[in-house]
Motif scaffolding. Structure first.
Motif, PDB file in Angstrom:
ATOM      1  N   UNK A  58       0.835  -1.205   0.000  1.00  0.00           N
ATOM      2  CA  UNK A  58       0.000   0.000   0.000  1.00  0.00           C
ATOM      3  C   UNK A  58       0.869   1.255   0.000  1.00  0.00           C
ATOM      4  N   UNK A  59       1.901   1.285   0.835  1.00  0.00           N
ATOM      5  CA  UNK A  59       2.780   2.451   0.899  1.00  0.00           C
ATOM      6  C   UNK A  59       3.513   2.660  -0.421  1.00  0.00           C
ATOM      7  N   UNK A 100       3.987  12.760  12.219  1.00  0.00           N
ATOM      8  CA  UNK A 100       2.793  13.598  12.086  1.00  0.00           C
ATOM      9  C   UNK A 100       2.774  14.207  10.683  1.00  0.00           C
ATOM     10  N   UNK A 101       1.593  14.514  10.179  1.00  0.00           N
ATOM     11  CA  UNK A 101       1.458  15.159   8.873  1.00  0.00           C
ATOM     12  C   UNK A 101       2.079  16.553   8.949  1.00  0.00           C
ATOM     13  N   UNK A 106       2.478  20.930   0.243  1.00  0.00           N
ATOM     14  CA  UNK A 106       1.367  19.984   0.279  1.00  0.00           C
ATOM     15  C   UNK A 106       1.502  19.201   1.574  1.00  0.00           C
ATOM     16  N   UNK A 107       0.409  18.647   2.034  1.00  0.00           N
ATOM     17  CA  UNK A 107       0.450  17.882   3.278  1.00  0.00           C
ATOM     18  C   UNK A 107       0.891  16.454   3.011  1.00  0.00           C
ATOM     19  N   UNK A 119       1.388  12.093   0.747  1.00  0.00           N
ATOM     20  CA  UNK A 119       0.873  10.815   1.263  1.00  0.00           C
ATOM     21  C   UNK A 119       0.766  10.915   2.778  1.00  0.00           C
ATOM     22  N   UNK A 120      -0.423  10.603   3.263  1.00  0.00           N
ATOM     23  CA  UNK A 120      -0.672  10.564   4.708  1.00  0.00           C
ATOM     24  C   UNK A 120      -1.015   9.131   5.074  1.00  0.00           C
ATOM     25  N   UNK A 121      -0.018   8.373   5.468  1.00  0.00           N
ATOM     26  CA  UNK A 121      -0.224   6.977   5.834  1.00  0.00           C
ATOM     27  C   UNK A 121       0.642   6.700   7.050  1.00  0.00           C
TER      28      UNK A 121
END
Length: 126
Positions: A58-59, A100-101, A106-107, A119-121
Motif C-alpha cells: 500500500x505504501x 505527524x502530517x 502539500x500535506x 501521502x498521509x499513511x
C-alpha cells in the motif's frame, strides 16, 4: 480519408499528453520490497522493521502515484525517521518519514531529499 485520420491522431495525442503527465511514477521500483527498516533520524538507531506485505504494498503504491512538491527553497525540520525499503539485504529505496502530517507546500508524511510526497499513511512503528 488520410486527412481525417491524421486530424484524429493529432487530436488524440493532444488530449492524451496532458493525461500522461498526471500519471506519476515516483519510485521506479522494479523489485518487490520485502521489508522496511525504520531508523530514528537523529541517532540512526534501528527502531522497527515492517514486514507486513499489505502495508508495504500500500505504501509503495501510494508513494509511487503521489503528488509531490519541491522543498528546495523551504526551511523545515528533518523527518523523525529514515525508512529503508529492502529486498532481503539489498536497499532499494530510502525516504524520510514524519510521524505527524506536515505541510511543506502539500500535506504529507514522506520526504525525499528535495520533495515532499502528498501521502498521509501512518506506519505501525511504536
Amino acid at each position: 480519408m488520410g486527412k481525417t485520420n491524421s486530424k484524429f491522431v493529432f487530436i488524440f495525442l493532444f488530449l492524451l499528453l496532458p493525461l500522461a503527465g498526471c500519471l506519476n511514477n515516483n519510485l521506479d521500483l522494479s523489485q518487490e520490497v520485502t521489508s522496511i527498516e525504520v531508523y530514528k533520524w537523529d541517532s540512526e538507531e534501528l527502531w522497527s522493521v515492517i514486514e507486513d506485505q499489505g502495508i508495504i504494498d500500500k505504501l509503495v503504491r501510494e508513494l509511487d502515484s503521489a503528488n509531490t512538491h519541491s522543498t528546495e527553497n523551504i526551511d523545515f525540520p528533518m523527518p523523525d525517521y529514515n525508512l529503508l525499503f529492502k529486498k532481503k539485504e539489498t536497499v532499494l529505496y530510502e525516504i524520510g518519514y514524519y510521524s505527524e502530517v506536515v505541510d511543506l507546500g502539500i500535506e504529507g508524511q514522506y520526504w525525499e531529499f528535495d520533495r515532499i510526497f502528498g501521502v498521509k499513511l501512518e506506519l505501525p512503528i511504536d
